[in-house]
Design a protein around this motif. Sequence first.
Motif, PDB file in Angstrom:
ATOM      1  N   UNK A  66      16.021  23.766  34.167  1.00 16.20           N
ATOM      2  CA  UNK A  66      14.864  23.547  33.313  1.00 16.20           C
ATOM      3  C   UNK A  66      14.561  22.089  33.067  1.00 16.20           C
ATOM      4  N   UNK A  67      15.243  21.195  33.794  1.00 14.10           N
ATOM      5  CA  UNK A  67      14.980  19.762  33.648  1.00 14.10           C
ATOM      6  C   UNK A  67      13.645  19.413  34.297  1.00 14.10           C
ATOM      7  N   UNK A  68      12.874  18.577  33.634  1.00 13.55           N
ATOM      8  CA  UNK A  68      11.585  18.145  34.159  1.00 13.55           C
ATOM      9  C   UNK A  68      11.644  16.745  34.776  1.00 13.55           C
ATOM     10  N   UNK A  69      12.762  16.046  34.542  1.00 14.40           N
ATOM     11  CA  UNK A  69      12.921  14.716  35.145  1.00 14.40           C
ATOM     12  C   UNK A  69      14.395  14.438  35.362  1.00 14.40           C
ATOM     13  N   UNK A  70      14.671  13.476  36.240  1.00 15.35           N
ATOM     14  CA  UNK A  70      16.046  13.065  36.528  1.00 15.35           C
ATOM     15  C   UNK A  70      16.107  11.541  36.487  1.00 15.35           C
ATOM     16  N   UNK A  71      17.069  11.017  35.753  1.00 15.14           N
ATOM     17  CA  UNK A  71      17.316   9.576  35.696  1.00 15.14           C
ATOM     18  C   UNK A  71      18.618   9.296  36.428  1.00 15.14           C
TER      19      UNK A  71
END
Length: 395
Positions: A66-71
């Motif tokens: 459910x993550x919308x971004x990755x750093x």
Amino acid sequence: MDYVERFEKLGFGMFVHFGLYSIIGKGEWAQHILNIPKEKYCPLINKFKVKKTWAKNLVKTAKDAGCKYITITTRHHDGFSLYDTKGLNDYDAPHSPCGRDLIKEFVDECNKAGIVPFFYHTLLDWHHESYDTDFPKYIDYLIKSVELLCTNYGKIGGIWFDGMWNKPNEDWQEDRLYSTIRKHQPEAMIINNTGLDELGKVGHPELDSVTFERGKPAFVDNSDRHRAGEMCQVVNDHWGYAKLDINYKSVGSLIMDLINCRKYNCNFLLNVGPMPNGDLRTIDRGTLTEIGKWIKFNKNFIYDVKSSDIDGENTIMLKGKDCYYAIAKAPMVGDVNVAIGGKISSVKINAKIKSATWLDDGRKINVKNGCEFDFAPFGYGISMSYRVAKLKLEK
């Protein structure tokens, strides 16, 4: 909608610490904490071999969670870069046996999956000699490095800095650093981690988000401009891969962190540390998978919610005209089996409730006195805690 608002709507992101330290398997600070001299640490580059499918697998895990971004750590404190430094040095992934620009692979997979790529970049550097001998020269190197990230990978979500706290009295030339990002990526979030001791501190006015490292989120100071907040947390005790670290947080506690972040209009950035070949540990994937199940089960309510001034025993958030009541810990009635078996307890809020429904199973909830609703009995298989009710309120 401006870019800061778009960031806030992302809600949940994956943090990834990956580099040469992953080979040692004792966390991202291994070189410093274990006092490994450069002449012994730097040769680890010759053992850096990463699977071709590492980025695809990583992004899939994030999306399923459910993550919308990755750093991702493009360069951490040891000075090793996962991207092609284009001649700035040869201490990067393309000069390892891996032989590839891993950040390009990462960005490509993010774009395919609809995940927003963010870049972590260290400010302190144990490898580059000028960091301790000629600081202005180091800043030139740092800015050239950041400029590569802003110009070679298409549109990015933002850049996440860390390490300024290491030399608080030096001139970091922040105006110059941040204007370089604005020049090439005008809608990129600029974040500079304040560390464990100054949670939520605003810092330079150009920064778009404050940070809460392993801390408790709070409302952000928006007195001068619109600014976001983000809490970063780790699934166990280390940011980078530590093969003997089994002190994992429960899925429930991490979901509670996520709910608390959204309560204060902050994002939740949850970290994993890939193993040397780029794969995640089974327990890391499992933890993220279960969080993803909970998010889907609760109809993805976390992504576009705002804090509410409605008072209640647990977390209350608003999404448009809808109100969401997230139960972290349900008040117990006897033991769990008794509560599930039929005893009724209820919770109150200081607003008029028109109707109420559980998000996870769609069941209608009994509303009493216009401001009170039942939380039990639950069906078998439904948790007593970490449950969300959708409330329709009277106008």
